[in-house]
Design a protein around this motif. Structure first.
Motif, short mmCIF file in Angstrom:
data_model
loop_
_atom_site.label_atom_id
_atom_site.label_comp_id
_atom_site.label_asym_id
_atom_site.label_seq_id
_atom_site.Cartn_x
_atom_site.Cartn_y
_atom_site.Cartn_z
N GLU A 7 -5.58 -8.42 8.76
CA GLU A 7 -4.19 -8.80 9.09
C GLU A 7 -3.23 -7.89 8.32
OE1 GLU A 7 -2.75 -10.80 11.19
OE2 GLU A 7 -4.57 -11.65 12.03
N PHE A 8 -3.32 -6.60 8.59
CA PHE A 8 -2.53 -5.63 7.85
C PHE A 8 -1.04 -5.78 8.11
CE2 PHE A 8 -6.66 -3.53 8.73
CZ PHE A 8 -7.16 -3.67 7.45
N GLY A 9 -0.68 -6.37 9.23
CA GLY A 9 0.73 -6.59 9.54
C GLY A 9 1.40 -7.51 8.55
N ASN A 76 -0.31 3.64 3.68
CA ASN A 76 -0.89 2.68 2.74
C ASN A 76 -2.33 2.35 3.10
OD1 ASN A 76 1.47 2.54 1.26
ND2 ASN A 76 2.21 0.70 2.27
N LEU A 77 -2.58 2.13 4.38
CA LEU A 77 -3.96 1.82 4.81
C LEU A 77 -4.89 3.00 4.56
CD1 LEU A 77 -3.21 -0.05 8.14
CD2 LEU A 77 -4.03 -1.04 5.98
N TYR A 78 -4.41 4.20 4.81
CA TYR A 78 -5.24 5.38 4.59
C TYR A 78 -5.58 5.55 3.11
CZ TYR A 78 -7.03 10.12 5.02
OH TYR A 78 -7.83 11.24 4.98
N ARG A 83 -10.15 6.25 5.39
CA ARG A 83 -10.83 6.31 6.69
C ARG A 83 -9.80 6.63 7.76
NH1 ARG A 83 -15.76 6.95 6.62
NH2 ARG A 83 -15.82 6.21 8.72
N ASP A 84 -10.28 7.06 8.91
CA ASP A 84 -9.38 7.29 10.03
C ASP A 84 -8.67 5.99 10.41
OD1 ASP A 84 -10.28 9.87 10.05
OD2 ASP A 84 -11.36 9.72 11.95
N TYR A 110 2.13 11.55 2.47
CA TYR A 110 0.83 11.44 1.79
C TYR A 110 0.81 12.31 0.55
CZ TYR A 110 -4.15 10.73 1.27
OH TYR A 110 -5.38 10.37 0.79
N SER A 111 0.31 11.77 -0.55
CA SER A 111 0.34 12.49 -1.80
C SER A 111 -0.84 13.44 -2.01
CB SER A 111 0.43 11.52 -2.97
OG SER A 111 -0.26 10.34 -2.73
#
Length: 145
Positions: A7-9, A76-78, A83-84, A110-111
């Protein structure tokens, strides 16, 4: 354990931000849901994206904010999963023509060294996604009898 995996939302994007349908404030979903870019301003997604194409000031500004929030969530998810990332849902079919814009925004945010190729947009419509989920449960049921 609580049937909320993925539930990343509902990860917080802006503490104390907009009220989300879950009752909390500042959730990613409150900023990148289809409701946010159409229903809240009184038009359908088709109408909204037509206005974006026509360079309507209000819709263009809202879409720019939408893409900024979306790419913050994707980034944030990456960072978390390394992962893709594939996005889908109702709005994904409208985003296909903005895929390179999204990748550029991801690269800028992206850092670590990346070209944003970890991101893609699902070719499945929401109806096909729903069907796939239903098939999974039907298979489990059939295997249990």
């Amino acid at each position: 354990e609580h049937n909320r995996y993925g539930e990343f939302g509902h990860m917080t994007l802006y503490p104390g931000g907009k009220k989300c349908m879950c009752g909390r404030n500042g959730c990613l979903e409150g900023y990148v849901s289809t409701k946010n870019i159409s229903t809240d301003i009184g038009m359908t997604l088709d109408e909204f994206f037509e206005k974006v194409e026509e360079k309507d000031d209000k819709c263009t500004r809202l879409f720019d904010e939408y893409l900024d929030n979306l790419t913050t969530g994707i980034n944030n998810l990456y960072v978390i999963f390394d992962r893709d990332i594939v996005i889908g849902g109702f709005v994904s079919r409208y985003l296909l023509e903005y895929e390179e814009n999204i990748r550029q925004r991801l690269t800028d945010k992206y850092s670590f060294d990346t070209d944003g190729r970890y991101f893609s947009i699902s070719s499945c419509t929401s109806e096909r996604t729903d069907t796939g989920a239903a098939i999974m449960f039907l298979s489990e049921f059939i295997n249990s009898i």
